[in-house]
Scaffold this motif. Sequence first.
Motif, PDB file in Angstrom:
ATOM      1  N   SER A 175      32.213  38.644  28.476  1.00 46.27           N
ATOM      2  CA  SER A 175      31.800  37.458  29.122  1.00 46.27           C
ATOM      3  C   SER A 175      31.883  35.884  29.868  1.00 46.27           C
ATOM      4  O   SER A 175      32.462  36.425  30.817  1.00 46.27           O
ATOM      5  N   ALA A 176      30.187  35.567  30.231  1.00 51.92           N
ATOM      6  CA  ALA A 176      29.907  35.413  31.401  1.00 51.92           C
ATOM      7  C   ALA A 176      31.058  34.004  31.759  1.00 51.92           C
ATOM      8  O   ALA A 176      31.055  33.431  32.694  1.00 51.92           O
ATOM      9  N   THR A 177      31.208  33.551  30.568  1.00 48.26           N
ATOM     10  CA  THR A 177      31.109  32.064  29.934  1.00 48.26           C
ATOM     11  C   THR A 177      32.565  32.434  30.283  1.00 48.26           C
ATOM     12  O   THR A 177      32.954  31.104  30.681  1.00 48.26           O
ATOM     13  N   THR A 178      33.229  32.918  29.574  1.00 46.83           N
ATOM     14  CA  THR A 178      34.423  33.415  29.466  1.00 46.83           C
ATOM     15  C   THR A 178      35.523  33.037  30.862  1.00 46.83           C
ATOM     16  O   THR A 178      36.122  32.424  31.040  1.00 46.83           O
ATOM     17  N   GLN A 179      34.594  34.734  32.110  1.00 47.91           N
ATOM     18  CA  GLN A 179      34.930  34.574  33.201  1.00 47.91           C
ATOM     19  C   GLN A 179      35.104  33.071  34.057  1.00 47.91           C
ATOM     20  O   GLN A 179      36.169  32.641  35.135  1.00 47.91           O
ATOM     21  N   ILE A 180      33.883  32.443  33.745  1.00 43.51           N
ATOM     22  CA  ILE A 180      34.007  31.310  34.290  1.00 43.51           C
ATOM     23  C   ILE A 180      34.868  30.119  34.101  1.00 43.51           C
ATOM     24  O   ILE A 180      35.224  29.590  34.994  1.00 43.51           O
ATOM     25  N   ARG A 181      35.402  30.060  32.697  1.00 45.34           N
ATOM     26  CA  ARG A 181      36.782  28.932  33.206  1.00 45.34           C
ATOM     27  C   ARG A 181      37.727  29.516  32.952  1.00 45.34           C
ATOM     28  O   ARG A 181      38.575  28.448  33.460  1.00 45.34           O
ATOM     29  N   LYS A 182      37.853  30.728  32.938  1.00 39.71           N
ATOM     30  CA  LYS A 182      39.474  31.324  33.959  1.00 39.71           C
ATOM     31  C   LYS A 182      39.131  31.056  35.317  1.00 39.71           C
ATOM     32  O   LYS A 182      40.115  30.939  35.663  1.00 39.71           O
ATOM     33  N   LEU A 183      38.031  30.750  36.029  1.00 39.17           N
ATOM     34  CA  LEU A 183      38.307  30.299  36.914  1.00 39.17           C
ATOM     35  C   LEU A 183      37.902  29.172  37.263  1.00 39.17           C
ATOM     36  O   LEU A 183      38.212  28.300  38.276  1.00 39.17           O
TER      37      LEU A 183
ATOM     38  N   MET B  96      30.248  29.029  51.528  1.00 40.90           N
ATOM     39  CA  MET B  96      29.996  30.354  49.912  1.00 40.90           C
ATOM     40  C   MET B  96      31.843  30.465  49.753  1.00 40.90           C
ATOM     41  O   MET B  96      32.143  31.834  50.217  1.00 40.90           O
ATOM     42  N   ARG B  97      31.391  30.957  48.133  1.00 45.76           N
ATOM     43  CA  ARG B  97      32.427  31.534  48.215  1.00 45.76           C
ATOM     44  C   ARG B  97      31.790  32.693  46.362  1.00 45.76           C
ATOM     45  O   ARG B  97      30.666  32.135  45.597  1.00 45.76           O
ATOM     46  N   VAL B  98      32.462  33.549  46.949  1.00 45.92           N
ATOM     47  CA  VAL B  98      31.420  35.023  45.783  1.00 45.92           C
ATOM     48  C   VAL B  98      32.874  35.253  44.958  1.00 45.92           C
ATOM     49  O   VAL B  98      33.689  36.096  45.447  1.00 45.92           O
ATOM     50  N   HIS B  99      32.173  34.887  43.512  1.00 42.87           N
ATOM     51  CA  HIS B  99      33.220  36.030  42.568  1.00 42.87           C
ATOM     52  C   HIS B  99      32.289  37.375  42.113  1.00 42.87           C
ATOM     53  O   HIS B  99      31.166  36.764  41.318  1.00 42.87           O
ATOM     54  N   HIS B 100      32.906  37.822  42.031  1.00 45.12           N
ATOM     55  CA  HIS B 100      32.628  39.270  41.706  1.00 45.12           C
ATOM     56  C   HIS B 100      32.854  39.817  39.840  1.00 45.12           C
ATOM     57  O   HIS B 100      33.596  39.835  39.362  1.00 45.12           O
ATOM     58  N   LEU B 101      32.054  39.541  38.739  1.00 47.27           N
ATOM     59  CA  LEU B 101      32.232  39.655  37.507  1.00 47.27           C
ATOM     60  C   LEU B 101      31.800  40.798  36.831  1.00 47.27           C
ATOM     61  O   LEU B 101      30.509  41.020  37.116  1.00 47.27           O
ATOM     62  N   ASN B 102      32.464  41.483  35.726  1.00 47.28           N
ATOM     63  CA  ASN B 102      32.048  42.663  35.043  1.00 47.28           C
ATOM     64  C   ASN B 102      31.693  42.460  34.137  1.00 47.28           C
ATOM     65  O   ASN B 102      32.961  41.542  33.473  1.00 47.28           O
ATOM     66  N   CYS B 103      30.218  41.735  33.333  1.00 44.18           N
ATOM     67  CA  CYS B 103      29.917  41.066  32.264  1.00 44.18           C
ATOM     68  C   CYS B 103      29.315  41.623  31.298  1.00 44.18           C
ATOM     69  O   CYS B 103      28.289  41.290  30.256  1.00 44.18           O
ATOM     70  N   GLY B 104      29.700  42.757  30.971  1.00 44.83           N
ATOM     71  CA  GLY B 104      29.708  44.402  30.058  1.00 44.83           C
ATOM     72  C   GLY B 104      29.862  45.249  30.706  1.00 44.83           C
ATOM     73  O   GLY B 104      29.202  45.788  31.450  1.00 44.83           O
ATOM     74  N   THR B 105      30.576  46.351  29.806  1.00 47.14           N
ATOM     75  CA  THR B 105      31.178  47.267  29.958  1.00 47.14           C
ATOM     76  C   THR B 105      29.941  48.654  29.322  1.00 47.14           C
ATOM     77  O   THR B 105      31.035  48.116  27.800  1.00 47.14           O
ATOM     78  N   MET B 106      30.005  49.712  29.133  1.00 42.92           N
ATOM     79  CA  MET B 106      29.603  50.171  28.530  1.00 42.92           C
ATOM     80  C   MET B 106      29.953  51.568  28.848  1.00 42.92           C
ATOM     81  O   MET B 106      29.974  52.353  29.446  1.00 42.92           O
ATOM     82  N   ARG B 107      30.729  52.341  27.379  1.00 40.02           N
ATOM     83  CA  ARG B 107      30.924  53.707  27.426  1.00 40.02           C
ATOM     84  C   ARG B 107      30.644  54.596  26.395  1.00 40.02           C
ATOM     85  O   ARG B 107      30.145  54.976  25.702  1.00 40.02           O
ATOM     86  N   PRO B 108      29.032  54.871  27.235  1.00 39.22           N
ATOM     87  CA  PRO B 108      27.986  56.256  26.946  1.00 39.22           C
ATOM     88  C   PRO B 108      29.012  58.021  26.952  1.00 39.22           C
ATOM     89  O   PRO B 108      30.384  57.674  27.361  1.00 39.22           O
TER      90      PRO B 108
END
Length: 276
Positions: A80-88, A1-13
């Motif tokens: 977005s998860a979709t964009t990052q998945i396409r880049k992979l 199994m290969r695991v990719h770590h994605l940040n799918c949303g940055t919040m800046r309070p």
Amino acid sequence: MRVHHLNCGTMRPVGGKLVDGRPGLFRRAELICHCLLLETDTGLVLIETGVGTPTVTRPAEWLGAGFVRLVHPDSDDDLSATTQIRKLGFDPADVRDIVLTHLDLDHAGGLVDFPQAKVHVHARELQALEKPVDRKEASRYRKVQFSHGPIWKSYRADGEPWFGFDAVRELEGVPDVLIIPLAGHTRGHAGIAVDTGDGWLLNAGDAVFHGGELEQKPHIPFALGFFESYMQTEKTARLDNQRRLRELVSNNGAEVTAFAAHDVTAFERLSQRSRL
């Protein structure tokens, strides 16, 4: 199994170190939405979805105007998860299964981007969405995020023991991925454990808000701790599960790596490790 770590949303309070624990008070803090993309023998599996592509064009409608004012989420399609998945090099349509710790807007907001996927969630969490017990519980879920009609697969609170936790279930059709009841933040909150073949990786979701809560002398930045308490549904369950997570890390840290979903420090460390 290969695991990719994605940040799918940055919040800046606002609040700087009072929120994220990093140096600097007079700056915006940084919190992230830590998702995992798994390459498995049965296809692609996404654990958590982040805030979703509608955040780019209509954030107030998708996340709520109050949430946008409070945490200032980035409106960036590259997150977005979709964009990052396409880049992979993958097609988002090949994501056959999505696993969620809970259904809050910053964890389930991207479901709409994967309408063909089966969505695995704890049964109590799905019940909280469909039949909330009070106004506060109802208000935490954004009904617009589920209007496309997700394909649900829910799991009851029964199963096998796992490193001191009870009622742990392996997901149907998704080998080596477990759902672990961790109620407290929401009544159906769960942790998601992945057997990577080189140890376990545990996404604790919002069972902890900061990595410091997993240490033997637990600590959390003041403002983040206040928000954690405010958002809890079951205080006793939350504190008990945090205690058990600390015991897990202390006793089995060589076998299980646990992380909080919004902790940017843990995300950077694990992302770097996965690229080595």
